[in-house]
Design a protein around this motif. Structure first.
Motif, PDB file in Angstrom:
ATOM      1  N   SER A  19      -0.436  12.191 -16.022  1.00 37.41           N
ATOM      2  CA  SER A  19      -0.402  12.142 -17.732  1.00 37.41           C
ATOM      3  C   SER A  19      -2.726  12.356 -17.141  1.00 37.41           C
ATOM      4  O   SER A  19      -3.132  11.155 -17.272  1.00 37.41           O
ATOM      5  N   ARG A  21      -3.999  11.807 -21.036  1.00 36.95           N
ATOM      6  CA  ARG A  21      -3.828  10.957 -22.085  1.00 36.95           C
ATOM      7  C   ARG A  21      -4.610   9.508 -21.730  1.00 36.95           C
ATOM      8  O   ARG A  21      -3.925   9.308 -20.808  1.00 36.95           O
ATOM      9  N   ASP A  24      -1.627   6.850 -22.048  1.00 37.27           N
ATOM     10  CA  ASP A  24      -0.244   6.990 -22.059  1.00 37.27           C
ATOM     11  C   ASP A  24      -0.744   6.315 -20.091  1.00 37.27           C
ATOM     12  O   ASP A  24       0.661   5.751 -19.731  1.00 37.27           O
ATOM     13  N   LEU A  28       2.113   3.622 -18.248  1.00 38.93           N
ATOM     14  CA  LEU A  28       2.298   4.388 -17.035  1.00 38.93           C
ATOM     15  C   LEU A  28       2.416   3.889 -15.862  1.00 38.93           C
ATOM     16  O   LEU A  28       2.999   3.228 -15.222  1.00 38.93           O
TER      17      LEU A  28
END
Length: 316
Positions: A19, A21, A24, A28
């Motif tokens: 990702s 972003r 995130d 994660l």
């Protein structure tokens, strides 16, 4: 002179990861750290349970212990770098580091594939030729099968890594993936990838499909033999020894075939989701599949946990 100016100027690659972003990255990191710890712990428990229990000193569990060891190495090739990148602003990997990761990705992934085929052959001999099982699956032959599975897989991986090293990377160094896989790397090359694609679709397909065909042949023979067993209890017992292995084979080969048996032109960023299944998820689930669906393995792990608990000093 024009060709010399086109030589690879890429010294590192940028892995975009799962990702883009920033919000995130920490979730994660926590998710994959947990999955990694579960993978290491689960597979280590399988290995220790097999090594410490005399009842599990059979060819089937000998192969399972090597499968667990390979899964630990396989996941370690991928996840630690992912974890570092989750917490880094610059998600880079060196050119040499990228090729090294790809080498071990294929060497260990194909070792997994060959070991699954060897385990299927073991079940075939146990069910279809039980009277010769001890001689056919002798310890010496089991060691040779494991040695062949590992050495053959490393040679296969070396071929693709050397071919990739001959390519030129002169424009983008951004890999739309969370690891150094061959398809996204080929898409970045500014030189011809014709030879690489031909080798992938020929030698690569043979290396990937041959173990699967061996597994399919073994289970067709097992099914024919089991259907001839008169009692329902006998059939259940025969199938129970194969259920765990079949589940792992389905997870592993389903994702691998989807990922690699299609043209390079059809490769998309979304394919990383499938890669997660055979690189991270399968390695994490293997210990649960084998211990929960196998009574002997469940007892072995339970006995090991009891020994660990007994030998752990209590804090007053």
């Amino acid at each position: 002179m024009e060709r010399l100016n086109q030589t690879s100027s890429v010294s590192e690659f940028i892995l975009l990861g799962l990702s883009p972003r920033p919000e995130d990255q920490k979730p994660l990191f926590i998710l994959f750290l947990t999955m990694y710890l579960v993978t290491i712990t689960g597979n280590l428990l399988i290995i220790l349970a097999i090594r410490s229990n005399p009842q599990l000193q059979t060819p089937m569990y000998f192969f399972l212990s090597f499968l667990s060891f390979t899964d630990i190495c396989f996941t370690t090739t991928i996840v630690p770098k992912m974890l570092v990148n989750f917490l880094s602003e610059k998600k880079t990997i060196s050119y040499a580091g990228c090729l090294t990761q790809m080498y071990f990705l294929y060497a260990l992934g194909n070792s997994d594939s060959c070991l699954l085929a060897v385990m299927a052959f073991d079940r075939y001999v146990a069910i279809c030729d039980p009277f010769h099982y001890v001689t056919t699956m002798s310890h010496h032959r089991c060691v040779l099968l494991v040695a062949f599975s590992c050495s053959f897989s490393h040679l296969h991986s070396l071929l693709h890594t050397l071919l990739l090293n001959l390519l030129t990377f002169c424009d983008s160094n951004v890999i739309h993936h969370f690891l150094c896989d061959i398809n996204p790397l080929l898409k970045l090359s500014c030189s011809s990838t014709f030879v690489n694609e031909i080798v992938i679709m020929t030698e690569g397909s043979v290396v990937l499909v041959t173990p699967f065909l061996c597994i399919t042949f073994s289970y067709i023979q097992i099914l024919i033999r089991v259907l001839k067993i008169p009692s329902a209890a006998g059939k259940r017992k025969a199938f129970s020894t194969c259920g765990s292995h079949l589940t792992v084979v389905t997870l592993f080969y389903g994702s691998v075939f989807y990922e690699y048996l299609h043209p390079l032109s059809s490769y998309t960023i979304k394919d990383w989701g499938v890669t997660l299944v055979y690189t991270v998820l399968t390695s994490m689930l293997n210990p649960f599949i084998y211990s929960l669906r196998n009574k002997d393995m469940k007892r072995g792990v339970g006995k090991l946990m009891s020994q660990i608990k007994k030998n752990t000093p209590r804090v007053k």
